[in-house]
Design a protein around this motif. Structure first.
Motif, PDB file in Angstrom:
ATOM      1  N   PHE A 134      -6.728   8.256   1.386  1.00  0.00           N
ATOM      2  CA  PHE A 134      -5.360   8.678   1.289  1.00  0.00           C
ATOM      3  C   PHE A 134      -5.217   9.522   0.211  1.00  0.00           C
ATOM      4  CE2 PHE A 134      -0.858   7.321   0.761  1.00  0.00           C
ATOM      5  CZ  PHE A 134      -0.534   7.792   1.777  1.00  0.00           C
ATOM      6  N   HIS A 135      -6.213   9.557  -0.762  1.00  0.00           N
ATOM      7  CA  HIS A 135      -5.896  10.031  -2.139  1.00  0.00           C
ATOM      8  C   HIS A 135      -5.243  11.499  -2.454  1.00  0.00           C
ATOM      9  CE1 HIS A 135      -9.860  12.203  -3.094  1.00  0.00           C
ATOM     10  NE2 HIS A 135      -9.206  12.721  -3.381  1.00  0.00           N
ATOM     11  N   CYS A 192     -10.892   6.661  -2.060  1.00  0.00           N
ATOM     12  CA  CYS A 192      -9.796   6.372  -1.020  1.00  0.00           C
ATOM     13  C   CYS A 192      -9.459   7.500  -0.276  1.00  0.00           C
ATOM     14  CB  CYS A 192      -8.567   5.919  -1.721  1.00  0.00           C
ATOM     15  SG  CYS A 192      -7.076   5.807  -1.114  1.00  0.00           S
ATOM     16  N   ALA A 213       0.772   7.879  -5.594  1.00  0.00           N
ATOM     17  CA  ALA A 213       0.413   6.962  -6.767  1.00  0.00           C
ATOM     18  C   ALA A 213      -1.107   7.299  -7.322  1.00  0.00           C
ATOM     19  CB  ALA A 213       0.457   5.428  -6.343  1.00  0.00           C
ATOM     20  N   PHE A 214      -1.350   8.381  -6.734  1.00  0.00           N
ATOM     21  CA  PHE A 214      -2.976   8.742  -7.077  1.00  0.00           C
ATOM     22  C   PHE A 214      -3.132   8.565  -8.439  1.00  0.00           C
ATOM     23  CE2 PHE A 214      -5.459  12.540  -8.406  1.00  0.00           C
ATOM     24  CZ  PHE A 214      -6.705  12.273  -7.691  1.00  0.00           C
ATOM     25  N   CYS A 271      -6.203  -0.664  -2.027  1.00  0.00           N
ATOM     26  CA  CYS A 271      -5.724   0.338  -3.290  1.00  0.00           C
ATOM     27  C   CYS A 271      -6.085  -0.085  -4.494  1.00  0.00           C
ATOM     28  CB  CYS A 271      -4.346   0.209  -2.819  1.00  0.00           C
ATOM     29  SG  CYS A 271      -3.537   1.102  -4.000  1.00  0.00           S
ATOM     30  N   HIS A 272      -6.874   0.615  -5.161  1.00  0.00           N
ATOM     31  CA  HIS A 272      -7.394   0.519  -6.489  1.00  0.00           C
ATOM     32  C   HIS A 272      -6.210   0.126  -7.494  1.00  0.00           C
ATOM     33  CE1 HIS A 272     -11.478   1.515  -5.639  1.00  0.00           C
ATOM     34  NE2 HIS A 272     -11.034   2.759  -5.452  1.00  0.00           N
ATOM     35  N   VAL A 273      -5.190   1.021  -7.320  1.00  0.00           N
ATOM     36  CA  VAL A 273      -3.750   0.731  -8.386  1.00  0.00           C
ATOM     37  C   VAL A 273      -3.197  -0.560  -8.193  1.00  0.00           C
ATOM     38  CG1 VAL A 273      -1.768   2.116  -8.930  1.00  0.00           C
ATOM     39  CG2 VAL A 273      -3.957   3.428  -8.581  1.00  0.00           C
ATOM     40  N   PRO A 282     -11.666   2.154  -2.131  1.00  0.00           N
ATOM     41  CA  PRO A 282     -10.946   0.761  -2.256  1.00  0.00           C
ATOM     42  C   PRO A 282     -11.654  -0.143  -1.351  1.00  0.00           C
ATOM     43  CG  PRO A 282      -9.282   2.229  -1.632  1.00  0.00           C
ATOM     44  CD  PRO A 282     -10.599   3.010  -1.621  1.00  0.00           C
ATOM     45  N   HIS A 314       0.632  -1.208  -0.281  1.00  0.00           N
ATOM     46  CA  HIS A 314      -0.035  -0.012   0.113  1.00  0.00           C
ATOM     47  C   HIS A 314       0.812   1.303   0.019  1.00  0.00           C
ATOM     48  CE1 HIS A 314      -3.165   2.933   1.234  1.00  0.00           C
ATOM     49  NE2 HIS A 314      -3.957   1.822   0.854  1.00  0.00           N
ATOM     50  N   PRO A 315       0.562   2.431  -0.865  1.00  0.00           N
ATOM     51  CA  PRO A 315       1.515   3.511  -0.788  1.00  0.00           C
ATOM     52  C   PRO A 315       1.413   4.126   0.602  1.00  0.00           C
ATOM     53  CG  PRO A 315      -0.351   3.330  -2.723  1.00  0.00           C
ATOM     54  CD  PRO A 315      -0.529   2.237  -1.778  1.00  0.00           C
ATOM     55  N   CYS A 356      -9.225   6.930  -8.134  1.00  0.00           N
ATOM     56  CA  CYS A 356      -8.819   6.863  -6.637  1.00  0.00           C
ATOM     57  C   CYS A 356      -9.738   7.575  -5.905  1.00  0.00           C
ATOM     58  CB  CYS A 356      -7.484   7.161  -6.248  1.00  0.00           C
ATOM     59  SG  CYS A 356      -6.179   6.236  -7.102  1.00  0.00           S
ATOM     60  N   CYS A 398      -1.425  10.695  -1.631  1.00  0.00           N
ATOM     61  CA  CYS A 398      -0.779   9.673  -2.145  1.00  0.00           C
ATOM     62  C   CYS A 398      -0.083   9.915  -3.326  1.00  0.00           C
ATOM     63  CB  CYS A 398      -2.082   8.659  -2.616  1.00  0.00           C
ATOM     64  SG  CYS A 398      -1.368   7.110  -3.460  1.00  0.00           S
TER      65      CYS A 398
HETATM   66  S1  SF4 Z   1      -6.301   3.959  -4.082  1.00  0.00           S
HETATM   67 FE1  SF4 Z   1      -5.377   5.414  -5.154  1.00  0.00          FE
HETATM   68  S2  SF4 Z   1      -4.971   7.168  -3.744  1.00  0.00           S
HETATM   69 FE2  SF4 Z   1      -5.559   5.499  -2.512  1.00  0.00          FE
HETATM   70  S3  SF4 Z   1      -3.837   4.243  -1.873  1.00  0.00           S
HETATM   71 FE3  SF4 Z   1      -4.158   3.439  -3.838  1.00  0.00          FE
HETATM   72  S4  SF4 Z   1      -3.379   4.597  -5.401  1.00  0.00           S
HETATM   73 FE4  SF4 Z   1      -3.406   5.914  -3.533  1.00  0.00          FE
END
Ligand code: SF4
Ligand SMILES: Nc1ncnc2c1ncn2[C@@H]1O[C@H](COP(=O)(O)OP(=O)(O)OP(=O)(O)O)[C@@H](O)[C@H]1O
Ligand SMILES: Nc1ncnc2c1ncn2[C@@H]1O[C@H](COP(=O)(O)OP(=O)(O)O)[C@@H](O)[C@H]1O
Ligand code: SF4
Ligand SMILES: [Mg+2]
Ligand SMILES: [Mg+2]
Lengths: 351, 360
Positions: free
Chosen positions: A291-292, A289, A297-298, A320-322, A308, A247-248, A303, A295
């Motif tokens: 955390f977006h 999310c 990795a947004f 985390c979607h990504v 997620p 997770h980021p 996100c 984040c």
């Molecule tokens: S869902 Fe998107 S914003 Fe959330 S942790 Fe994963 S990459 Fe980051």
């Protein structure tokens, strides 16, 4: 398969405040098994203490359930609740606040024993208290039994605080930042003591810390759950989560650790940068999310759209979607993965 | 330019005591010698109560009422190139010295911010107290404070009108650092600057301290019990035990080849996050009480290498490797040749004696 001693299912705790509703814990599913450690980590305010207090029965969750040995705490009768109170001990965050300054160590250690009628005579109580002090390395016990808290150092106080919980023959210890206030050397010896209880007496632990190194050291054979704004974002066996964070947010936490290694520190300057340092307010949570806004990795549109789900990815549970997409998953199935085999070992984290 | 061997601060034989009763006092710091050179960053490390804060406060003569420097010299090289012994300064001289030449960020200061004064007022007070009062009009304070806050990446428009409780811990700590460097001091003492902050906030402050030091070139003394932070920020490390500096050297000397068993014990007790998980042992026992200092080497009741000789007379710092600009590696241990970080050399101390040596 050992049944969990503690189960948290869909646990929610919403506080009503002047500023509105504060969802301090927003739906958590976690189990603790006998003789195992589950470590909760995360930044201040993410809901660790709130979760711990609900697990210890000190607060009533606003939704979801806490179960002890399969029995829902909210539905316990008086006798069951009495057993639960004895078997699940909560060790307070602050050893200075937790001990009554007017009571001797002996009196502190035996108050619960007497209340729960676990000892018959004064002689037995004293013997029992001495045994417990030996267990936490306060030896010879005679030199501590009649001391008052102010005569003890911080590390000794924290041991008395733990000893008091041990006197009750607990099956589960809930430790809230029990080692944070201590110097490194005292911290190690205390963790080693707790490790013996886990291994020799089969005590389970819900262990809370914001210190990843402590989490790694104590929960190495157990699991870590990383919390962010009231939710678990990554949960799995400790070596996986710490050694190969996915997770980021977990990655950012681990990247931020300073190790006592000057060369490493100098080569490590390029830590991944968060998009924002600010932790959002629980009363005004970001969409999708949570955390977006921070984040690295947004991805816009993905996100910030939906939250997620916490789902099995790469040998752990992850929200985390990504990362989930990059692991080739498209189904958004909720629900918990099969996690353990007959030996109680964690085997099937990834679906 | 300055000659290489001219330290910015030279401390000799510093001793600091606290009064604890009508005729009683305890010595919290003793025998401290220290040479600090421009642009260096020195970490003072050691367990709670070993005298780190006391020494840090002493360097600026900011001790609390019952604390007193009982002997020694504190020679500073001032911005104009002249030298002055801090202990010889009068009240007015001290006022001009502090914040202009040397400044401090106090332990737990985040929580000691005057809660009813806005951040702007804190800047105004500091600037007006320690520099030419008339120069610091409202406009001038705003401009200066704005610049400073921007260097620590805070938004002046948001932060200056705020009360301390309206800011997060990390924002407060950054504001305090900005405040400490307001008058461009040559020496900055920071006492536990990141303790009680979250990991991600800690990291941010560490990065900003690196940047600030690069930009302003001040000399930094920072106090911490977090060895990871010391490795991250320090060029030099001094370990304190029971009021004395018992080992000093470059960060690499201290972390890779400590020569005092106590330093080695501290490093061995650090839990790593990266790599595998070693079994750790702690330094057994507890630090001594200031009122009942063990004779000889004060560490001997906890030391696995102690011999009879160690109990006889105080052990002085012994130079192990001569290096320029205060980087010399020195340790106060009679058996330093037997100290190492790997097992078998005695540095990993047995924990079985834990609790035996604990009558502090
Ligand atoms: S869902 Fe998107 S914003 Fe959330 S942790 Fe994963 S990459 Fe980051
Ligand atoms: N005002 C005081 N009066 C008497 N003794 C004091 C006073 N302040 C500090 N001491 C004593 O001096 C010693 C050194 O204290 P100091 O605050 O310098 O420790 P420290 O190394 O900064 O510890 P910590 O890591 O806990 O901040 C301790 O034994 C402490 O009890
Ligand atoms: N009794 C309460 N009333 C209102 N808000 C609370 C209460 N207890 C905790 N909170 C809020 O819930 C969030 C989580 O707090 P806590 O569980 O103490 O976090 P942690 O232990 O992870 O630091 C915080 O935003 C905190 O301010
Ligand atoms: S001098 Fe002796 S007691 Fe002191 S640290 Fe060295 S070996 Fe240990
Ligand atoms: Mg908490
Ligand atoms: Mg201090």
């Amino acid at each position: 398969m050992p049944d969990p001693i503690l189960q948290l299912s869909g646990l929610e705790q919403v506080f009503d405040t002047k500023k509105g509703k504060v969802p301090a814990v927003g739906g958590i599913d976690l189990d603790v098994e006998p003789g195992k450690v589950l470590c909760l980590v995360g930044e201040s305010g993410c809901g660790k203490t709130t979760t711990a207090r609900a697990a210890a029965g000190l607060t009533r969750p606003t939704a979801g359930r806490v179960a002890f040995r399969g029995k829902t705490v909210a539905q316990m009768d008086a006798a069951e609740r009495f057993t639960y109170r004895r078997a699940v001990q909560y060790i307070h965050q602050d050893p200075y606040a937790a001990l009554n300054p007017t009571r001797t160590v002996y009196s502190t250690l035996t108050a619960g024993l007497r209340r729960h009628r676990l000892v018959k005579s004064k002689g037995e109580a004293r013997e029992r208290a001495a045994d417990i002090l030996r267990l936490v390395d306060l030896t010879p016990p005679a030199s501590y039994l009649d001391s008052y808290p102010h005569q003890l150092s911080g590390g000794q106080r924290q041991r008395v605080n733990i000893a008091r919980s041990l006197a009750m023959n607990p099956e589960l210890l809930i430790c809230d930042e029990s080692t944070s206030m201590l110097d490194v050397s005292i911290r190690v010896s205390l963790l080693n003591t707790l490790g013996r209880l886990r291994d020799e007496l089969n005590v389970g632990f819900l262990f809370i810390t914001h210190d990843l190194a402590v989490a790694k050291y104590f929960a190495w054979d157990g699991e870590i759950a990383v919390m962010y704004l009231g939710k678990v974002v990554e949960h799995g066996p400790t070596p996986q989560v710490i050694g190969d964070p996915q997770h980021p947010y977990t990655k950012a936490l681990i990247g931020a650790v300073c190790e006592p290694d000057p060369d490493l520190a100098r080569s490590n300057r390029a830590v991944s940068t968060l998009r924002s340092a600010e932790i959002p307010s629980l009363t005004d949570l970001p969409s999708g999310c949570t955390f977006h806004p921070r984040c690295p990795a947004f991805e816009g549109g993905l996100c910030d759209a939906d939250a997620p789900p916490l789902q099995p990815v790469g040998g752990r549970r992850l929200a985390c979607h990504v990362v989930a997409r990059d692991h080739g998953r498209t189904d958004r199935g909720h629900g918990r993965p099969a996690r353990r085999d007959g030996g109680g070992q964690v085997t099937t984290w990834s679906a | 330019m300055r000659p290489v061997n001219d330290p910015i601060l030279s401390v000799r034989d510093l001793e600091i005591a606290y009064r604890t009763g009508r005729k009683e006092s305890v010595t919290a710091v003793s025998g401290v010698d220290l040479d600090l050179y421009q642009g260096q960053s020195l970490a003072l490390v050691g367990e709670s109560g070993c005298g780190k804060t006391t020494l840090g406060l002493g360097l600026l003569r900011l001790l609390p009422k019952l604390g007193r420097i009982t002997s020694g010299t504190l020679l500073y090289r001032l911005k104009d190139g002249s030298h002055a012994d801090l202990l010889g300064m009068g009240k007015e001289e001290l006022r001009r010295f502090r914040w202009n030449q040397a400044a401090m960020v106090f332990q737990g200061a985040m929580n000691a911010f005057n809660p009813v004064a806005r951040i702007f007022d804190h800047f105004a007070d500091t600037l007006r107290d320690h520099a030419d009062r008339k120069r610091w009009t409202k406009r001038a304070v705003e401009r200066k404070a704005g610049e400073l806050l921007e260097t620590v990446r805070l938004d002046p428009d948001r932060v200056l009108p705020s009360y301390p409780h309206e800011l997060s811990g990390g924002m407060k700590q950054r504001a305090l650092i900005a405040l400490a460097i307001a008058l461009d001091p040559q020496v900055l003492v920071l006492d536990e600057p990141t303790t009680a902050l979250d990991l991600l906030t800690q990291r941010q402050i560490v990065q900003q301290l690196h940047e600030l030091r690069g930009k302003f070139g001040f000399t930094m003394v920072f106090i911490t019990h977090d060895l990871g932070l010391a490795a991250e920020l320090a060029d030099r490390v001094a370990t304190m035990y029971a009021g004395r500096i018992i080992e000093t050297g470059s960060a690499r000397d201290i972390f890779y080849s400590p020569k005092h068993p106590y330093t080695a014990g501290l490093i061995n007790a650090v839990m790593p996050v990266h790599g595998d998980r070693p079994a750790l042992e702690s330094v057994p026992g507890y630090p001594p009480s200031l009122k009942a200092m063990p004779p000889g080497c004060a560490f001997h009741p906890r030391c696995a290498l102690a011999t009879e000789e160690c109990k006889l007379a105080p052990v002085a710092l012994d130079v192990l490797a001569e290096r320029p600009e205060g980087m010399t590696h020195a340790a106060a241990c009679l058996h330093h040749d037997r100290v190492g970080l790997d097992g078998g050399t005695g540095a990993r101390l047995p924990s079985s004696t834990e609790g035996e040596a604990t009558n502090a």
